[in-house]
Design a protein around this motif. Structure first.
Motif, PDB file in Angstrom:
ATOM      1  N   LEU A   1       0.833  -1.207   0.000  1.00 45.89           N
ATOM      2  CA  LEU A   1       0.000   0.000   0.000  1.00 45.89           C
ATOM      3  C   LEU A   1       0.866   1.256   0.000  1.00 45.89           C
ATOM      4  O   LEU A   1       0.595   2.206  -0.734  1.00 45.89           O
ATOM      5  CB  LEU A   1      -0.919   0.023   1.229  1.00 45.89           C
ATOM      6  N   VAL A   2       1.907   1.251   0.822  1.00 43.54           N
ATOM      7  CA  VAL A   2       2.803   2.413   0.897  1.00 43.54           C
ATOM      8  C   VAL A   2       3.465   2.634  -0.458  1.00 43.54           C
ATOM      9  O   VAL A   2       3.519   3.763  -0.961  1.00 43.54           O
ATOM     10  CB  VAL A   2       3.861   2.238   2.008  1.00 43.54           C
ATOM     11  N   ALA A   3       3.946   1.560  -1.061  1.00 49.80           N
ATOM     12  CA  ALA A   3       4.610   1.686  -2.359  1.00 49.80           C
ATOM     13  C   ALA A   3       3.649   2.244  -3.407  1.00 49.80           C
ATOM     14  O   ALA A   3       4.018   3.143  -4.179  1.00 49.80           O
ATOM     15  CB  ALA A   3       5.142   0.327  -2.808  1.00 49.80           C
ATOM     16  N   ARG A   4       2.411   1.735  -3.422  1.00 50.90           N
ATOM     17  CA  ARG A   4       1.421   2.235  -4.390  1.00 50.90           C
ATOM     18  C   ARG A   4       1.076   3.689  -4.104  1.00 50.90           C
ATOM     19  O   ARG A   4       0.960   4.499  -5.027  1.00 50.90           O
ATOM     20  CB  ARG A   4       0.168   1.367  -4.365  1.00 50.90           C
TER      21      ARG A   4
ATOM     22  N   LEU B   1      -4.569   3.544   3.392  1.00 54.27           N
ATOM     23  CA  LEU B   1      -3.599   3.784   4.474  1.00 54.27           C
ATOM     24  C   LEU B   1      -4.185   4.731   5.522  1.00 54.27           C
ATOM     25  O   LEU B   1      -4.060   4.491   6.724  1.00 54.27           O
ATOM     26  CB  LEU B   1      -2.301   4.377   3.919  1.00 54.27           C
ATOM     27  N   VAL B   2      -4.804   5.805   5.049  1.00 58.47           N
ATOM     28  CA  VAL B   2      -5.402   6.770   5.978  1.00 58.47           C
ATOM     29  C   VAL B   2      -6.497   6.089   6.788  1.00 58.47           C
ATOM     30  O   VAL B   2      -6.548   6.225   8.017  1.00 58.47           O
ATOM     31  CB  VAL B   2      -5.959   8.001   5.222  1.00 58.47           C
ATOM     32  N   GLU B   3      -7.356   5.338   6.117  1.00 63.85           N
ATOM     33  CA  GLU B   3      -8.437   4.646   6.818  1.00 63.85           C
ATOM     34  C   GLU B   3      -7.878   3.656   7.842  1.00 63.85           C
ATOM     35  O   GLU B   3      -8.379   3.574   8.961  1.00 63.85           O
ATOM     36  CB  GLU B   3      -9.306   3.916   5.795  1.00 63.85           C
TER      37      GLU B   3
ATOM     38  N   ARG C   1       6.244  10.323   0.200  1.00 64.72           N
ATOM     39  CA  ARG C   1       7.334  10.024  -0.746  1.00 64.72           C
ATOM     40  C   ARG C   1       8.698  10.003  -0.067  1.00 64.72           C
ATOM     41  O   ARG C   1       9.622   9.382  -0.540  1.00 64.72           O
ATOM     42  CB  ARG C   1       7.337  11.041  -1.878  1.00 64.72           C
ATOM     43  N   ASP C   2       8.801  10.702   1.074  1.00 65.08           N
ATOM     44  CA  ASP C   2      10.062  10.718   1.819  1.00 65.08           C
ATOM     45  C   ASP C   2      10.187   9.549   2.785  1.00 65.08           C
ATOM     46  O   ASP C   2      11.251   9.346   3.363  1.00 65.08           O
ATOM     47  CB  ASP C   2      10.200  12.024   2.618  1.00 65.08           C
ATOM     48  N   PHE C   3       9.112   8.787   2.991  1.00 62.30           N
ATOM     49  CA  PHE C   3       9.162   7.646   3.892  1.00 62.30           C
ATOM     50  C   PHE C   3      10.030   6.565   3.273  1.00 62.30           C
ATOM     51  O   PHE C   3       9.745   6.061   2.205  1.00 62.30           O
ATOM     52  CB  PHE C   3       7.748   7.120   4.173  1.00 62.30           C
TER      53      PHE C   3
ATOM     54  N   LEU D   1       5.759   2.098   9.647  1.00 62.89           N
ATOM     55  CA  LEU D   1       4.956   3.255   9.257  1.00 62.89           C
ATOM     56  C   LEU D   1       4.300   3.871  10.485  1.00 62.89           C
ATOM     57  O   LEU D   1       4.252   5.083  10.630  1.00 62.89           O
ATOM     58  CB  LEU D   1       3.894   2.855   8.233  1.00 62.89           C
ATOM     59  N   ARG D   2       3.833   3.029  11.396  1.00 62.63           N
ATOM     60  CA  ARG D   2       3.149   3.527  12.591  1.00 62.63           C
ATOM     61  C   ARG D   2       4.078   4.411  13.428  1.00 62.63           C
ATOM     62  O   ARG D   2       3.654   5.438  13.959  1.00 62.63           O
ATOM     63  CB  ARG D   2       2.632   2.360  13.419  1.00 62.63           C
ATOM     64  N   THR D   3       5.327   4.060  13.524  1.00 61.30           N
ATOM     65  CA  THR D   3       6.289   4.862  14.282  1.00 61.30           C
ATOM     66  C   THR D   3       6.466   6.219  13.609  1.00 61.30           C
ATOM     67  O   THR D   3       6.502   7.253  14.266  1.00 61.30           O
ATOM     68  CB  THR D   3       7.646   4.135  14.364  1.00 61.30           C
ATOM     69  N   TRP D   4       6.574   6.205  12.303  1.00 58.52           N
ATOM     70  CA  TRP D   4       6.712   7.437  11.534  1.00 58.52           C
ATOM     71  C   TRP D   4       5.469   8.302  11.692  1.00 58.52           C
ATOM     72  O   TRP D   4       5.554   9.510  11.870  1.00 58.52           O
ATOM     73  CB  TRP D   4       6.970   7.064  10.080  1.00 58.52           C
ATOM     74  N   LEU D   5       4.281   7.675  11.652  1.00 57.38           N
ATOM     75  CA  LEU D   5       3.027   8.394  11.842  1.00 57.38           C
ATOM     76  C   LEU D   5       2.948   9.003  13.249  1.00 57.38           C
ATOM     77  O   LEU D   5       2.407  10.092  13.418  1.00 57.38           O
ATOM     78  CB  LEU D   5       1.834   7.467  11.622  1.00 57.38           C
ATOM     79  N   TYR D   6       3.471   8.290  14.218  1.00 57.14           N
ATOM     80  CA  TYR D   6       3.488   8.806  15.586  1.00 57.14           C
ATOM     81  C   TYR D   6       4.281  10.112  15.629  1.00 57.14           C
ATOM     82  O   TYR D   6       3.838  11.102  16.208  1.00 57.14           O
ATOM     83  CB  TYR D   6       4.099   7.758  16.516  1.00 57.14           C
ATOM     84  N   THR D   7       5.436  10.124  14.971  1.00 61.21           N
ATOM     85  CA  THR D   7       6.264  11.333  14.925  1.00 61.21           C
ATOM     86  C   THR D   7       5.533  12.459  14.192  1.00 61.21           C
ATOM     87  O   THR D   7       5.518  13.602  14.658  1.00 61.21           O
ATOM     88  CB  THR D   7       7.602  11.033  14.230  1.00 61.21           C
ATOM     89  N   LEU D   8       4.925  12.155  13.047  1.00 65.20           N
ATOM     90  CA  LEU D   8       4.158  13.164  12.310  1.00 65.20           C
ATOM     91  C   LEU D   8       3.038  13.733  13.186  1.00 65.20           C
ATOM     92  O   LEU D   8       2.793  14.944  13.189  1.00 65.20           O
ATOM     93  CB  LEU D   8       3.526  12.563  11.052  1.00 65.20           C
ATOM     94  N   THR D   9       2.365  12.860  13.908  1.00 64.15           N
ATOM     95  CA  THR D   9       1.241  13.286  14.750  1.00 64.15           C
ATOM     96  C   THR D   9       1.708  14.184  15.879  1.00 64.15           C
ATOM     97  O   THR D   9       1.096  15.227  16.149  1.00 64.15           O
ATOM     98  CB  THR D   9       0.487  12.062  15.299  1.00 64.15           C
TER      99      THR D   9
END
Length: 184
Positions: free
Chosen positions: A12-15, A27-29, A65-67, A73-81
């Motif tokens: 999903l991330v790649a797409r 991904l958002v859902e 695109r920078d991920f 992904l969840r760890t990265w989302l935690y940082t973004l949040t």
């Protein structure tokens, strides 16, 4: 997370990184509740958590695109949040200071200024110029103060779709308001 689920998420991330909107929406859902929960825990207010979660979804669209996929992904989302929550806190503090200044001015001068009323009127006029779904989302969330979930029920779409319509509306409103300021 199971290995199969991790592989599905990697696909999903790649797409999504290649511009696949459906993959991005999935991904958002998949992660919206997590993002909202972290935001709510950070700020303690439902409406602020919704604003922060929406901001994270917008940032995710730009930053995916920078991920690099080096971590989860969840760890990265935690940082973004958390970054969005901190930014929102600073913005809220600035807006509160402005509101307090307007309140003092209104009390000392006998009411809201004509300029403030004109700005609000111009903003709602610009909202009415938006495409139908964007206008509905903004009116429900900001005008009627419904949550994104409640707005999604009214509009008959996914909560993430409401967030996307609001994101797009904000971009258009910036342009409309800037163009309106130039005309005056």
């Amino acid at each position: 997370m199971l290995a199969g689920t991790e592989k599905d998420e990697e696909r999903l991330v790649a797409r999504a990184r290649q511009g696949d909107r459906e993959a991005f929406a999935r991904l958002v859902e998949r992660h919206y509740d997590f993002i909202h929960r972290v935001a709510w825990r950070w700020c303690g207010r439902q409406t602020d958590a919704e604003d922060i979660a929406q901001e994270v979804c917008m940032r995710l669209a730009r930053a995916l695109r920078d991920f690099r996929g080096e971590g989860r992904l969840r760890t990265w989302l935690y940082t973004l949040t958390l970054n969005a929550a901190r930014d929102h806190g600073r913005k809220t503090a600035r807006e509160k200071a402005k509101t307090e200044a307007y309140a003092v001015q209104a009390l000392t001068e006998g009411g809201p200024t004509a300029e403030a009323e004109d700005e609000a009127g111009a903003l709602w006029e610009a909202v009415r110029q938006l495409p139908t779904k964007q206008c509905q989302a903004v009116l429900l969330v900001y005008g009627e103060e419904l949550s994104h979930e409640e707005a999604s029920e009214v509009m008959g779409c996914a909560e993430a779709t409401v967030s996307w319509h609001i994101h797009e509306a904000k971009k258009r409103l910036k342009v409309l308001m800037k163009d309106g300021a130039r005309e005056n």
